[in-house]
Motif scaffolding. Sequence first.
Motif, PDB file in Angstrom:
ATOM      1  N   PRO A  32       0.809  -1.229   0.000  1.00 18.85           N
ATOM      2  CA  PRO A  32       0.000   0.000   0.000  1.00 18.85           C
ATOM      3  C   PRO A  32       0.838   1.273   0.000  1.00 18.85           C
ATOM      4  CG  PRO A  32      -0.053  -1.033   2.159  1.00 18.85           C
ATOM      5  CD  PRO A  32       0.625  -1.996   1.240  1.00 18.85           C
ATOM      6  N   THR A  33       2.096   1.196   0.417  1.00 17.31           N
ATOM      7  CA  THR A  33       2.923   2.406   0.449  1.00 17.31           C
ATOM      8  C   THR A  33       3.169   2.960  -0.956  1.00 17.31           C
ATOM      9  OG1 THR A  33       4.986   1.113   0.379  1.00 17.31           O
ATOM     10  CG2 THR A  33       4.060   1.625   2.549  1.00 17.31           C
ATOM     11  N   SER A  34       3.072   2.093  -1.975  1.00 18.25           N
ATOM     12  CA  SER A  34       3.275   2.566  -3.348  1.00 18.25           C
ATOM     13  C   SER A  34       2.133   3.464  -3.812  1.00 18.25           C
ATOM     14  CB  SER A  34       3.423   1.374  -4.295  1.00 18.25           C
ATOM     15  OG  SER A  34       2.241   0.587  -4.303  1.00 18.25           O
ATOM     16  N   ILE A  35       0.977   3.378  -3.142  1.00 18.66           N
ATOM     17  CA  ILE A  35      -0.167   4.232  -3.483  1.00 18.66           C
ATOM     18  C   ILE A  35      -0.269   5.409  -2.525  1.00 18.66           C
ATOM     19  CG2 ILE A  35      -2.689   4.295  -3.660  1.00 18.66           C
ATOM     20  CD1 ILE A  35      -2.636   1.436  -4.567  1.00 18.66           C
ATOM     21  N   ILE A  36       0.038   5.164  -1.256  1.00 20.78           N
ATOM     22  CA  ILE A  36      -0.071   6.233  -0.251  1.00 20.78           C
ATOM     23  C   ILE A  36       0.972   7.317  -0.502  1.00 20.78           C
ATOM     24  CG2 ILE A  36       0.037   6.758   2.206  1.00 20.78           C
ATOM     25  CD1 ILE A  36      -0.826   3.869   2.751  1.00 20.78           C
ATOM     26  N   ALA A  47       9.969   2.488   3.947  1.00 21.58           N
ATOM     27  CA  ALA A  47      10.236   1.624   5.101  1.00 21.58           C
ATOM     28  C   ALA A  47       9.698   2.249   6.378  1.00 21.58           C
ATOM     29  CB  ALA A  47      11.741   1.379   5.220  1.00 21.58           C
ATOM     30  N   LEU A  48       9.848   3.569   6.508  1.00 22.24           N
ATOM     31  CA  LEU A  48       9.324   4.255   7.688  1.00 22.24           C
ATOM     32  C   LEU A  48       7.804   4.150   7.747  1.00 22.24           C
ATOM     33  CD1 LEU A  48       9.755   6.054  10.159  1.00 22.24           C
ATOM     34  CD2 LEU A  48       9.663   8.051   8.635  1.00 22.24           C
ATOM     35  N   LEU A  49       7.138   4.309   6.603  1.00 22.40           N
ATOM     36  CA  LEU A  49       5.676   4.205   6.577  1.00 22.40           C
ATOM     37  C   LEU A  49       5.226   2.783   6.893  1.00 22.40           C
ATOM     38  CD1 LEU A  49       2.943   5.492   6.089  1.00 22.40           C
ATOM     39  CD2 LEU A  49       3.215   5.054   3.642  1.00 22.40           C
ATOM     40  N   ARG A  50       5.933   1.777   6.364  1.00 20.44           N
ATOM     41  CA  ARG A  50       5.581   0.386   6.685  1.00 20.44           C
ATOM     42  C   ARG A  50       5.680   0.144   8.184  1.00 20.44           C
ATOM     43  NH1 ARG A  50       9.292  -0.770   2.394  1.00 20.44           N
ATOM     44  NH2 ARG A  50       8.196  -1.058   0.403  1.00 20.44           N
ATOM     45  N   GLU A  51       6.693   0.724   8.791  1.00 18.08           N
ATOM     46  CA  GLU A  51       6.856   0.561  10.237  1.00 18.08           C
ATOM     47  C   GLU A  51       5.715   1.244  10.989  1.00 18.08           C
ATOM     48  OE1 GLU A  51      10.130   1.536  13.767  1.00 18.08           O
ATOM     49  OE2 GLU A  51      10.625   1.903  11.652  1.00 18.08           O
ATOM     50  N   LYS A  77      -7.545   1.942  11.737  1.00 18.92           N
ATOM     51  CA  LYS A  77      -7.883   3.193  11.066  1.00 18.92           C
ATOM     52  C   LYS A  77      -7.505   3.114   9.592  1.00 18.92           C
ATOM     53  CE  LYS A  77      -7.294   6.102  15.170  1.00 18.92           C
ATOM     54  NZ  LYS A  77      -6.603   7.281  15.752  1.00 18.92           N
ATOM     55  N   SER A  78      -8.175   3.905   8.801  1.00 18.87           N
ATOM     56  CA  SER A  78      -7.875   3.968   7.373  1.00 18.87           C
ATOM     57  C   SER A  78      -6.462   4.497   7.157  1.00 18.87           C
ATOM     58  CB  SER A  78      -8.885   4.878   6.668  1.00 18.87           C
ATOM     59  OG  SER A  78      -8.482   5.141   5.337  1.00 18.87           O
ATOM     60  N   TYR A  79      -5.793   3.971   6.150  1.00 22.51           N
ATOM     61  CA  TYR A  79      -4.447   4.427   5.830  1.00 22.51           C
ATOM     62  C   TYR A  79      -4.423   5.855   5.286  1.00 22.51           C
ATOM     63  CZ  TYR A  79      -2.723  -0.417   6.185  1.00 22.51           C
ATOM     64  OH  TYR A  79      -2.367  -1.660   6.629  1.00 22.51           O
ATOM     65  N   PHE A  80      -5.560   6.347   4.814  1.00 20.17           N
ATOM     66  CA  PHE A  80      -5.561   7.600   4.063  1.00 20.17           C
ATOM     67  C   PHE A  80      -6.063   8.799   4.852  1.00 20.17           C
ATOM     68  CE2 PHE A  80      -5.344   4.320   0.896  1.00 20.17           C
ATOM     69  CZ  PHE A  80      -4.499   4.852  -0.066  1.00 20.17           C
ATOM     70  N   GLN A 265      -9.034  -0.854  -4.402  1.00 19.43           N
ATOM     71  CA  GLN A 265      -8.222  -0.146  -5.391  1.00 19.43           C
ATOM     72  C   GLN A 265      -7.111   0.669  -4.725  1.00 19.43           C
ATOM     73  OE1 GLN A 265     -11.301   2.075  -7.358  1.00 19.43           O
ATOM     74  NE2 GLN A 265     -11.731   0.458  -8.856  1.00 19.43           N
ATOM     75  N   ARG A 266      -7.394   1.201  -3.529  1.00 17.12           N
ATOM     76  CA  ARG A 266      -6.396   2.018  -2.828  1.00 17.12           C
ATOM     77  C   ARG A 266      -5.527   1.171  -1.890  1.00 17.12           C
ATOM     78  NH1 ARG A 266      -8.757   7.344  -0.182  1.00 17.12           N
ATOM     79  NH2 ARG A 266      -9.813   5.837   1.188  1.00 17.12           N
ATOM     80  N   ARG A 267      -5.815  -0.145  -1.808  1.00 10.99           N
ATOM     81  CA  ARG A 267      -5.101  -1.049  -0.897  1.00 10.99           C
ATOM     82  C   ARG A 267      -5.180  -0.548   0.546  1.00 10.99           C
ATOM     83  NH1 ARG A 267       0.296  -1.774  -4.644  1.00 10.99           N
ATOM     84  NH2 ARG A 267      -0.748  -2.702  -6.438  1.00 10.99           N
ATOM     85  N   ASP A 268      -6.370  -0.104   0.908  1.00 12.09           N
ATOM     86  CA  ASP A 268      -6.625   0.338   2.279  1.00 12.09           C
ATOM     87  C   ASP A 268      -7.021  -0.894   3.091  1.00 12.09           C
ATOM     88  OD1 ASP A 268      -7.082   1.784   4.543  1.00 12.09           O
ATOM     89  OD2 ASP A 268      -8.399   3.261   3.602  1.00 12.09           O
TER      90      ASP A 268
END
Length: 304
Positions: A32-36, A47-51, A77-80, A265-268
């Motif tokens: 999901p980090t590739s979309i966020i 890597a920081l966001l994955r953590e 919570k939602s990623y977005f 679609q957003r990988r949320d």
Amino acid sequence: MQVFLRQAILGILVVLSALTLTFILVRLSGDPTSIILPQDATEAQRALLREQLGLNQSLVTQFLSYLGNAVTGDFGKSYFDSESVTSIVMRHLPNTLVLAGASLAIACLFALPLGVMAAVWRDGPVDRFVQVTAVIGASMPSFWVGLLLIQVFAVGLNLFPTYGTGSAAHLALPALTLAIYAFPSLARLTRSSMLEVLPQSYVMAARAKGMPESRVISRTVLRNGMVPVLTLLALEIGNLIGGAVLTETVFAWEGIGRLAITSIQRRDFPVVQGVVAYVAVGFVIVTFLAEVAIRFVNPRLRHK
């Protein structure tokens, strides 16, 4: 009591299976980090966001943490937008319930009486009409029906809006779309169930006692023939919610079906998992209530 206990155990297994399968599938969909994050984000930022999202932990650790929180009703919570999944789902769920309820009401309004009449007057005009319309309805995909209704009633006749949520006019076309989707199975099962009950000895006995035919149909035949129909109704509620995914997308109806598509679609991940969890729990509750209703309608099953 044994039946209800078995239903409860099966319900827990269904919900657990749905949560497990959804957890695995959403993580197979990609990072999901590739979309966020923007496309030019560095690997260190990813890597920081994955953590921060807990995605750097092992899958087993993530799954156990997810299950532990889900038991308490916390789906994250939602990623977005950092809004809780529960509040997001609860904002969209009423619209889906209204759509599914209206669709089921329309389907039952036509399918049940027509199914009964088709059985009572077997091989007559009503019977042929029910069989033909059931075959036609079963052969048409719901999204195609929705697009056809938009073209005819919204674009051509300008009677209803083409998309959106908020009024009875917005509800009409998507509810009719799902009702057409549910009509064939309800009409055919009602017909076959009534045909199975009509030759029974207790129906002949009721007629021999001089009971009016309308009362024989309404009190004896219909009451005993409704058991499989009630079971199908419980399944149809699940099918309508599943069918709402496409229908809500076609009509831009703000329900959990459209929410699920957008979140996939957003990988949320949290929102997708939360939607599936609420739908699974709702389906289990509806199935349990259908079991209670069946025993209320047919007293012979109350002690089984």
